[in-house]
Design a protein around this motif. Sequence first.
Motif, PDB file in Angstrom:
ATOM      1  N   TRP A 433       5.201  -2.759  14.010  1.00 43.72           N
ATOM      2  CA  TRP A 433       5.562  -2.683  12.596  1.00 43.72           C
ATOM      3  C   TRP A 433       4.654  -1.684  11.882  1.00 43.72           C
ATOM      4  N   ASP A 434       5.125  -1.179  10.747  1.00 40.07           N
ATOM      5  CA  ASP A 434       4.333  -0.318   9.851  1.00 40.07           C
ATOM      6  C   ASP A 434       4.438  -0.901   8.447  1.00 40.07           C
ATOM      7  N   LEU A 435       3.305  -0.952   7.728  1.00 43.17           N
ATOM      8  CA  LEU A 435       3.298  -1.485   6.362  1.00 43.17           C
ATOM      9  C   LEU A 435       2.332  -0.689   5.502  1.00 43.17           C
ATOM     10  N   GLY A 436       2.662  -0.608   4.219  1.00 42.10           N
ATOM     11  CA  GLY A 436       1.748   0.041   3.275  1.00 42.10           C
ATOM     12  C   GLY A 436       2.477   0.521   2.037  1.00 42.10           C
ATOM     13  N   VAL A 437       2.038   1.684   1.516  1.00 39.03           N
ATOM     14  CA  VAL A 437       2.666   2.284   0.341  1.00 39.03           C
ATOM     15  C   VAL A 437       2.846   3.771   0.584  1.00 39.03           C
ATOM     16  N   ALA A 438       3.859   4.343  -0.088  1.00 45.65           N
ATOM     17  CA  ALA A 438       4.154   5.774   0.035  1.00 45.65           C
ATOM     18  C   ALA A 438       4.365   6.351  -1.351  1.00 45.65           C
ATOM     19  N   ARG A 439       4.009   7.637  -1.496  1.00 43.46           N
ATOM     20  CA  ARG A 439       4.273   8.292  -2.769  1.00 43.46           C
ATOM     21  C   ARG A 439       5.750   8.673  -2.860  1.00 43.46           C
ATOM     22  N   LYS A 440       6.205   8.917  -4.081  1.00 41.42           N
ATOM     23  CA  LYS A 440       7.633   9.144  -4.319  1.00 41.42           C
ATOM     24  C   LYS A 440       8.160  10.341  -3.540  1.00 41.42           C
ATOM     25  N   SER A 441       7.351  11.387  -3.406  1.00 47.11           N
ATOM     26  CA  SER A 441       7.827  12.631  -2.791  1.00 47.11           C
ATOM     27  C   SER A 441       7.715  12.624  -1.266  1.00 47.11           C
ATOM     28  N   ILE A 442       7.551  11.454  -0.648  1.00 47.71           N
ATOM     29  CA  ILE A 442       7.447  11.380   0.806  1.00 47.71           C
ATOM     30  C   ILE A 442       8.712  11.983   1.436  1.00 47.71           C
ATOM     31  N   ASN A 443       8.533  12.667   2.554  1.00 48.49           N
ATOM     32  CA  ASN A 443       9.661  13.293   3.242  1.00 48.49           C
ATOM     33  C   ASN A 443      10.622  12.222   3.755  1.00 48.49           C
ATOM     34  N   GLU A 484      -0.317 -12.944  11.177  1.00 48.55           N
ATOM     35  CA  GLU A 484       1.090 -13.317  11.075  1.00 48.55           C
ATOM     36  C   GLU A 484       1.640 -12.982   9.693  1.00 48.55           C
ATOM     37  N   LYS A 485       0.749 -12.826   8.736  1.00 45.81           N
ATOM     38  CA  LYS A 485       1.160 -12.442   7.386  1.00 45.81           C
ATOM     39  C   LYS A 485       0.130 -11.456   6.853  1.00 45.81           C
ATOM     40  N   VAL A 486       0.601 -10.308   6.366  1.00 42.81           N
ATOM     41  CA  VAL A 486      -0.279  -9.246   5.881  1.00 42.81           C
ATOM     42  C   VAL A 486      -0.128  -9.117   4.361  1.00 42.81           C
ATOM     43  N   GLY A 487      -1.271  -9.115   3.677  1.00 43.59           N
ATOM     44  CA  GLY A 487      -1.280  -8.883   2.236  1.00 43.59           C
ATOM     45  C   GLY A 487      -1.673  -7.441   1.939  1.00 43.59           C
ATOM     46  N   VAL A 488      -0.971  -6.812   0.984  1.00 45.92           N
ATOM     47  CA  VAL A 488      -1.248  -5.417   0.610  1.00 45.92           C
ATOM     48  C   VAL A 488      -1.616  -5.391  -0.873  1.00 45.92           C
ATOM     49  N   PHE A 489      -2.802  -4.859  -1.174  1.00 46.34           N
ATOM     50  CA  PHE A 489      -3.288  -4.774  -2.556  1.00 46.34           C
ATOM     51  C   PHE A 489      -3.562  -3.313  -2.901  1.00 46.34           C
ATOM     52  N   VAL A 490      -3.091  -2.884  -4.086  1.00 44.44           N
ATOM     53  CA  VAL A 490      -3.282  -1.495  -4.542  1.00 44.44           C
ATOM     54  C   VAL A 490      -3.880  -1.503  -5.941  1.00 44.44           C
ATOM     55  N   ASP A 491      -4.940  -0.738  -6.118  1.00 46.59           N
ATOM     56  CA  ASP A 491      -5.512  -0.468  -7.444  1.00 46.59           C
ATOM     57  C   ASP A 491      -5.318   1.023  -7.697  1.00 46.59           C
ATOM     58  N   TYR A 492      -4.333   1.345  -8.535  1.00 43.89           N
ATOM     59  CA  TYR A 492      -3.919   2.745  -8.728  1.00 43.89           C
ATOM     60  C   TYR A 492      -5.064   3.590  -9.275  1.00 43.89           C
ATOM     61  N   GLU A 493      -5.690   3.116 -10.372  1.00 44.94           N
ATOM     62  CA  GLU A 493      -6.753   3.902 -10.989  1.00 44.94           C
ATOM     63  C   GLU A 493      -7.986   3.993 -10.096  1.00 44.94           C
ATOM     64  N   GLU A 494      -8.275   2.935  -9.360  1.00 46.82           N
ATOM     65  CA  GLU A 494      -9.451   2.917  -8.496  1.00 46.82           C
ATOM     66  C   GLU A 494      -9.234   3.735  -7.229  1.00 46.82           C
ATOM     67  N   GLY A 495      -7.951   4.031  -6.903  1.00 40.99           N
ATOM     68  CA  GLY A 495      -7.669   4.766  -5.675  1.00 40.99           C
ATOM     69  C   GLY A 495      -7.938   3.919  -4.449  1.00 40.99           C
ATOM     70  N   LEU A 496      -7.437   2.665  -4.463  1.00 42.33           N
ATOM     71  CA  LEU A 496      -7.750   1.700  -3.407  1.00 42.33           C
ATOM     72  C   LEU A 496      -6.461   1.091  -2.851  1.00 42.33           C
ATOM     73  N   VAL A 497      -6.370   1.059  -1.509  1.00 43.78           N
ATOM     74  CA  VAL A 497      -5.281   0.340  -0.831  1.00 43.78           C
ATOM     75  C   VAL A 497      -5.934  -0.541   0.235  1.00 43.78           C
ATOM     76  N   SER A 498      -5.795  -1.867   0.095  1.00 47.24           N
ATOM     77  CA  SER A 498      -6.442  -2.803   1.016  1.00 47.24           C
ATOM     78  C   SER A 498      -5.396  -3.680   1.693  1.00 47.24           C
ATOM     79  N   PHE A 499      -5.684  -4.022   2.966  1.00 54.17           N
ATOM     80  CA  PHE A 499      -4.798  -4.873   3.759  1.00 54.17           C
ATOM     81  C   PHE A 499      -5.569  -6.120   4.193  1.00 54.17           C
ATOM     82  N   TYR A 500      -4.931  -7.282   4.066  1.00 54.92           N
ATOM     83  CA  TYR A 500      -5.584  -8.556   4.370  1.00 54.92           C
ATOM     84  C   TYR A 500      -4.784  -9.346   5.398  1.00 54.92           C
ATOM     85  N   ASP A 501      -5.509 -10.070   6.267  1.00 54.41           N
ATOM     86  CA  ASP A 501      -4.904 -11.118   7.087  1.00 54.41           C
ATOM     87  C   ASP A 501      -4.894 -12.360   6.209  1.00 54.41           C
ATOM     88  N   VAL A 502      -3.706 -12.720   5.715  1.00 57.40           N
ATOM     89  CA  VAL A 502      -3.614 -13.767   4.701  1.00 57.40           C
ATOM     90  C   VAL A 502      -4.093 -15.111   5.239  1.00 57.40           C
TER      91      VAL A 502
END
Length: 547
Positions: A433-443, A484-502
């Motif tokens: 699997w792949d998980l995360g965030v992408a910017r709008k202009s992603i190919n 078994e469950k992944v949490g994704v947290f984003v702080d836009y202004e801080e420039g942070l993307v974190s992944f957690y084992d819930v």
Amino acid sequence: MSAASCVHTEDQFLCSICLDLFTDPVSTPCGHNFCKTCITDHWDVKVPYDCPNCKEVFIRRPELKVNTFISEIVAQFRQSAKQEASSSSSKQQVSKPGEVPCDVCTGTKLKARKSCLVCLASYCETHLEPHLTMTGLKRHQLMDPVENLEGRMCEKHNNPLELFCKNDQMCVCMMCTILDHKTHDVVPLREGYEGKKVELGKTEAEIQQMIQKRRLKLEEFKQSVELSKKNADREMAGGVQVFSALMETVERRLNNLMDTIKEKQRETEEQAEGFIKELQQEISELEKRSSEVKKLSRYEDHLHLLQNITSLNAAPPTKNWTGVGVHPLSYEGTVVRAVKQLEETLSEQMKKMFETKLKRVQQYEVDLILDPDTAHPALILSDDGKQVHHSDEEKNLPDNPERFSYHAVVLSKQSFSSGRFYFEVQVKGKKMWDLGVARKSINRKGQITASPQKGLWIIWLRNENEYKACADPRVRLSLQSGPEKVGVFVDYEEGLVSFYDVDAAALIYSFTGCSFTENLYPFFEPCPNDGGINSAPLIISPVRHTE
């Protein structure tokens, strides 16, 4: 010398202490004059008494009397100055800074009353008189006094600028309208003035609106700084609490270790001391018997030896020490066991800390729905838009610009351009699997290089247990067990993307120092079905909040 030639000036009647005209002038023995109050106050604090002018010192404080002659002259001077001021006030006013002066006055410039557009000069009331009385000058155009009269004249035709050309946005004279601006829209100055006033009013309103927006933004920044400070204070307080507890635990474990070692050493020493005391007692008894034996053995008289040998004390009881010993204790493993226990304790506290951190970011939960317009044709979405899995067959779907056509990817309908957001995805039963965030202009139509430089912040699973963060270069993740469950947290202004084992309440990986300039979309790639081996779906799960 005649009285007429004797002219007094104001400087002659100024007190050298207060620098003002004398009030009740008195004379000192050295001949200098001062206000009575000034010299009295001076001598009240100055001892010895001296003259402020010549510094002559007086043994006793001089008795002062008002100098009536100087007092009368000062009174006359005050009266004269008052009359002169009263007389001058009835005359024309002198030009002050910012006021237009008369161009004719010599010496002191008086305030101008009118300006002449023909003469290009400004006049006070006196010098304005000819323009009001003389026939030729009466025809001149007068106006309220202004500076730079030359700027009010047409440089080309030397006529007053009385009109405004809307086409060229400039002031013109009457001759200009005949020669250079014949077909232009020309209006009187007043009309042009009123039009510009309206434009300036609109501009001022726009500026005020811009100022208001910036004040709101300024307040937003201040609130952000205040919130950041509160968060920093809270984080520091939490850090101090956690590390204080860790230090206390380490110190307590160290003390326990030292106490254990010391107790074992004490027991060994006590055992050895008991043996030593017993041995010393036996040695003492044996030495006493040895002395008696030596004494008898020195007898040469046969009879005497045989008669006294019976008096020799019986041998004292002794222990067989052959198998008795004190073995030095081995402390091998004591420290290792203590460190292992400390590690377990620290792991528990770390887990509690991450649980607290996870609960904090879970407050930013967002309700996501998968966007079918972005889904690759091989993906199957649930009706509620919460699940996605890969199919071995591709559906015949319109190839719209938003749809991924190369990678089996789907984005959420929601995007984010500021603030913080968090979501959880169940990955149980999946091998890839792949998980995360992408910017709008992603190919969306070609191959994607998984890296932040290409607008993708994701982690992935390959080959059942190979976890990686798609940084540049990629980072292999060492996880004790697969989440078994992944949490994704984003702080836009801080420039942070974190992944957690819930379930484990553990941080998997964080992208830090990111620079976000576009909308961010949650990114989901369930990866190929692989003949049913990887058929389990990715499921957007609601957050289970616990107390």
